[in-house]
Scaffold this motif. Structure first.
Motif, PDB file in Angstrom:
ATOM      1  N   MET A   1       0.840  -1.200   0.000  1.00 26.47           N
ATOM      2  CA  MET A   1       0.000   0.000   0.000  1.00 26.47           C
ATOM      3  C   MET A   1       0.875   1.250   0.000  1.00 26.47           C
ATOM      4  O   MET A   1       1.800   1.369   0.794  1.00 26.47           O
ATOM      5  CB  MET A   1      -0.899   0.018   1.240  1.00 26.47           C
ATOM      6  N   VAL A   2       0.582   2.169  -0.923  1.00 26.57           N
ATOM      7  CA  VAL A   2       1.276   3.454  -0.976  1.00 26.57           C
ATOM      8  C   VAL A   2       0.265   4.519  -0.572  1.00 26.57           C
ATOM      9  O   VAL A   2      -0.675   4.809  -1.314  1.00 26.57           O
ATOM     10  CB  VAL A   2       1.833   3.742  -2.388  1.00 26.57           C
ATOM     11  N   ASP A   3       0.427   5.072   0.613  1.00 21.79           N
ATOM     12  CA  ASP A   3      -0.558   6.004   1.171  1.00 21.79           C
ATOM     13  C   ASP A   3      -0.088   7.431   0.968  1.00 21.79           C
ATOM     14  O   ASP A   3       0.795   7.931   1.660  1.00 21.79           O
ATOM     15  CB  ASP A   3      -0.763   5.711   2.658  1.00 21.79           C
ATOM     16  N   LEU A   4      -0.700   8.107  -0.006  1.00 16.86           N
ATOM     17  CA  LEU A   4      -0.360   9.490  -0.339  1.00 16.86           C
ATOM     18  C   LEU A   4      -1.533  10.424  -0.066  1.00 16.86           C
ATOM     19  O   LEU A   4      -1.621  11.506  -0.651  1.00 16.86           O
ATOM     20  CB  LEU A   4       0.065   9.579  -1.821  1.00 16.86           C
ATOM     21  N   ARG A   5      -2.407  10.028   0.840  1.00 21.31           N
ATOM     22  CA  ARG A   5      -3.575  10.862   1.144  1.00 21.31           C
ATOM     23  C   ARG A   5      -3.186  12.160   1.826  1.00 21.31           C
ATOM     24  O   ARG A   5      -3.789  13.211   1.586  1.00 21.31           O
ATOM     25  CB  ARG A   5      -4.547  10.093   2.039  1.00 21.31           C
ATOM     26  N   SER A   6      -2.204  12.091   2.734  1.00 21.61           N
ATOM     27  CA  SER A   6      -1.800  13.277   3.492  1.00 21.61           C
ATOM     28  C   SER A   6      -0.463  12.993   4.154  1.00 21.61           C
ATOM     29  O   SER A   6      -0.065  11.831   4.321  1.00 21.61           O
ATOM     30  CB  SER A   6      -2.846  13.600   4.567  1.00 21.61           C
ATOM     31  N   ASP A   7       0.221  14.061   4.548  1.00 21.68           N
ATOM     32  CA  ASP A   7       1.437  13.893   5.341  1.00 21.68           C
ATOM     33  C   ASP A   7       1.110  13.749   6.826  1.00 21.68           C
ATOM     34  O   ASP A   7       2.011  13.722   7.671  1.00 21.68           O
ATOM     35  CB  ASP A   7       2.419  15.036   5.113  1.00 21.68           C
ATOM     36  N   THR A   8      -0.172  13.611   7.149  1.00 16.90           N
ATOM     37  CA  THR A   8      -0.578  13.308   8.527  1.00 16.90           C
ATOM     38  C   THR A   8      -0.654  11.807   8.786  1.00 16.90           C
ATOM     39  O   THR A   8      -0.896  11.395   9.923  1.00 16.90           O
ATOM     40  CB  THR A   8      -1.954  13.912   8.845  1.00 16.90           C
ATOM     41  N   VAL A   9      -0.478  10.981   7.760  1.00 15.81           N
ATOM     42  CA  VAL A   9      -0.611   9.531   7.941  1.00 15.81           C
ATOM     43  C   VAL A   9       0.716   8.897   8.378  1.00 15.81           C
ATOM     44  O   VAL A   9       0.768   7.682   8.608  1.00 15.81           O
ATOM     45  CB  VAL A   9      -1.105   8.844   6.646  1.00 15.81           C
ATOM     46  N   THR A  10       1.753   9.683   8.516  1.00 15.74           N
ATOM     47  CA  THR A  10       3.048   9.142   8.909  1.00 15.74           C
ATOM     48  C   THR A  10       2.982   8.520  10.302  1.00 15.74           C
ATOM     49  O   THR A  10       2.219   8.954  11.160  1.00 15.74           O
ATOM     50  CB  THR A  10       4.119  10.242   8.925  1.00 15.74           C
ATOM     51  N   ARG A  11       3.822   7.523  10.506  1.00 14.90           N
ATOM     52  CA  ARG A  11       3.932   6.868  11.809  1.00 14.90           C
ATOM     53  C   ARG A  11       5.260   7.244  12.453  1.00 14.90           C
ATOM     54  O   ARG A  11       6.257   7.469  11.739  1.00 14.90           O
ATOM     55  CB  ARG A  11       3.830   5.356  11.637  1.00 14.90           C
ATOM     56  N   PRO A  12       5.306   7.327  13.767  1.00 17.37           N
ATOM     57  CA  PRO A  12       6.571   7.690  14.416  1.00 17.37           C
ATOM     58  C   PRO A  12       7.690   6.714  14.041  1.00 17.37           C
ATOM     59  O   PRO A  12       7.468   5.498  13.988  1.00 17.37           O
ATOM     60  CB  PRO A  12       6.243   7.597  15.913  1.00 17.37           C
ATOM     61  N   THR A  13       8.851   7.248  13.768  1.00 16.55           N
ATOM     62  CA  THR A  13      10.006   6.399  13.498  1.00 16.55           C
ATOM     63  C   THR A  13      10.437   5.701  14.789  1.00 16.55           C
ATOM     64  O   THR A  13      10.019   6.070  15.897  1.00 16.55           O
ATOM     65  CB  THR A  13      11.177   7.233  12.967  1.00 16.55           C
ATOM     66  N   ALA A  14      11.300   4.716  14.637  1.00 18.75           N
ATOM     67  CA  ALA A  14      11.800   4.006  15.823  1.00 18.75           C
ATOM     68  C   ALA A  14      12.506   4.961  16.769  1.00 18.75           C
ATOM     69  O   ALA A  14      12.336   4.897  17.993  1.00 18.75           O
ATOM     70  CB  ALA A  14      12.729   2.874  15.390  1.00 18.75           C
TER      71      ALA A  14
END
Length: 341
Positions: free
Chosen positions: A1-14
Motif C-alpha cells: 500500500m502506498v498512502d499518499l492521502r496526506s502527510d498526517t498519515v506518517t507513523r513515528p520512526t523508531a
C-alpha cells in the motif's frame, strides 16, 4: 500500500518512539511538564516570539489564535479556500463568534492591495475587520509558497490599518526549506502563528500557537475551555522535539519526490511539474474523462491511496513514509489510470 492521502498519515520512526518513551513528564495543565515547556520555548525561539502553546491539533491551534485576535461579532479576512474557513467545520463562527469574509481563491498568489481594499475600519457602519489570516504553504494552492515580498507588503497593510495578521503555518516548515526563508523571518511578520508537527514532520499529534507572552497566557484559558488541556503531554512533545531536530531538512526529499511524480503525470495534462514547489501535487482532471472520486476509487483498488479535494481535482502528498519505490509505484498506477481515461 502506498498512502499518499496526506502527510498526517506518517507513523513515528523508531528513534522518535524511543524519544517518547524516555520523555520526562509532568502535568501540563499545571504547567510543570518539562518536555512540553522545552518544546514551547524552542518553537517560540525559532519564530522569534516570546511564547508558544502546545495544542492537540492544527484546527484547535488556529481557532485559539483567531479568538486571541478577533472579538466575538467582529471580522476575519481570509482566502476563500483557506483552511481556517474551509476545513475547520465552521469553528470560527461556532466557537469564537467570528464573522468571516473572504477574498477570491488565488492560492499562494497573495494580492496585498486587494486585501487592503477589503479592510473595514472601526466605526464603519458594518462590523470592523480585526485580523487577516494567510496560509503558508497553501494547501488548495497545491502546496504553493506565498512569496516573502507579498507577506512583507501585507504586513505593511495590516500595521497601517491596525489589523492583526495570523499565519496558518501548518506546513511552514516546507516553505522554509523550499524558499530558504528563515523561520525567524517568517515569525516576525505575524502577530500569531499556528505550526503543525504532524504534517510532514512525522510527529503523531500536535500543533503550537506562537505569539506574545500576554496572548499565550490568554491562549491557555481558551485551550482549556475548548477541552485541549493535556496532562502528561511530554510524551507527545518529545515526538515534536525529535521531529524538529531530525525531520525538517529532509523535507527536501519529499519535495523532490513530489516533483518526480508530477513529471511522470505531466504528459497526461493533469499537472505542471514546474509548478510543484513542496510536497503537494494537485491533479486537475478537467481535461480527462475522470472525476476525482472515480480516480481515487480506482487507485485504491490498486493499493495507491489519494484523496479528492474538488469534483475534478485530486490531491497527492509525499511524506517520510513513502520512499522512491513508493513514488514509482504511484506513478505507474496513476499513469495507467490516466492513460485509460
Amino acid at each position: 500500500m502506498v498512502d499518499l492521502r496526506s502527510d498526517t498519515v506518517t507513523r513515528p520512526t523508531a528513534a522518535m518512539r524511543e524519544a517518547m518513551a524516555a520523555a520526562e513528564v509532568g502535568d501540563d495543565v499545571f504547567g510543570d511538564d518539562p518536555t512540553v515547556n522545552a518544546l514551547e520555548a524552542h518553537v517560540a525561539a525559532l519564530f522569534g516570539h516570546e511564547a508558544a502553546l502546545f495544542a492537540p491539533s492544527g484546527t484547535m491551534a488556529n481557532q485559539i489564535a483567531l479568538q486571541l485576535l478577533v472579538p466575538p461579532g467582529e471580522e476575519l479576512l481570509a482566502g476563500a479556500d483557506a483552511h481556517v474557513v474551509t476545513y475547520e467545520v465552521g469553528a470560527a463562527a461556532a466557537l469564537g463568534g467570528i464573522s468571516t469574509r473572504t477574498w477570491p481563491s488565488v492560492g499562494a498568489a497573495l494580492d496585498a492591495e486587494a486585501i487592503a481594499a477589503m479592510i473595514r475600519p472601526a466605526g464603519y457602519p458594518s462590523l470592523p475587520t480585526r485580523a487577516v489570516a494567510v496560509e503558508q504553504t497553501h494547501n488548495l494552492g497545491g502546496g504553493g509558497v506565498v512569496p516573502l515580498a507579498a507577506l512583507h507588503r501585507l504586513r505593511e497593510v495590516t500595521l497601517s490599518a491596525g489589523v492583526a495578521l495570523h499565519c496558518d503555518g501548518a506546513r511552514i516548515w516546507h516553505a522554509h526549506v523550499a524558499a530558504g526563508v528563515p523561520l525567524f523571518t517568517y515569525g516576525q511578520l505575524f502577530d500569531t502563528l499556528s505550526v503543525c508537527l504532524s504534517k510532514g514532520l512525522g510527529a503523531p499529534v500536535g500543533s503550537l500557537v506562537v505569539g506574545s507572552a500576554e496572548r499565550i497566557a490568554r491562549a491557555r484559558a481558551i485551550r482549556k475551555r475548548m477541552g485541549g488541556g493535556m496532562r502528561q503531554a511530554g510524551i507527545l512533545a518529545a515526538a515534536g522535539l525529535h521531529a524538529l531536530e531530525h525531520h525538517v531538512q529532509r523535507l527536501a526529499d519529499d519535495h523532490a519526490r513530489a516533483r518526480r511524480l508530477a513529471a511522470a503525470l505531466e504528459p497526461f495534462g493533469v499537472v505542471e511539474a514546474a509548478a510543484v514547489r513542496t510536497n503537494v501535487v494537485l491533479l486537475d482532471l478537467a481535461k480527462t474523462s475522470l472525476d476525482a472520486p472515480t480516480l481515487v476509487k480506482r487507485a485504491a483498488e490498486r493499493d495507491v491511496l489519494i484523496v479528492p479535494m474538488l469534483p475534478r481535482t485530486a490531491r497527492v502528498i509525499t511524506h517520510l513514509d513513502v520512499d522512491d519505490d513508493g513514488i514509482d509505484r504511484a506513478a505507474e498506477v496513476l499513469s495507467d489510470l490516466l492513460r485509460a481515461a
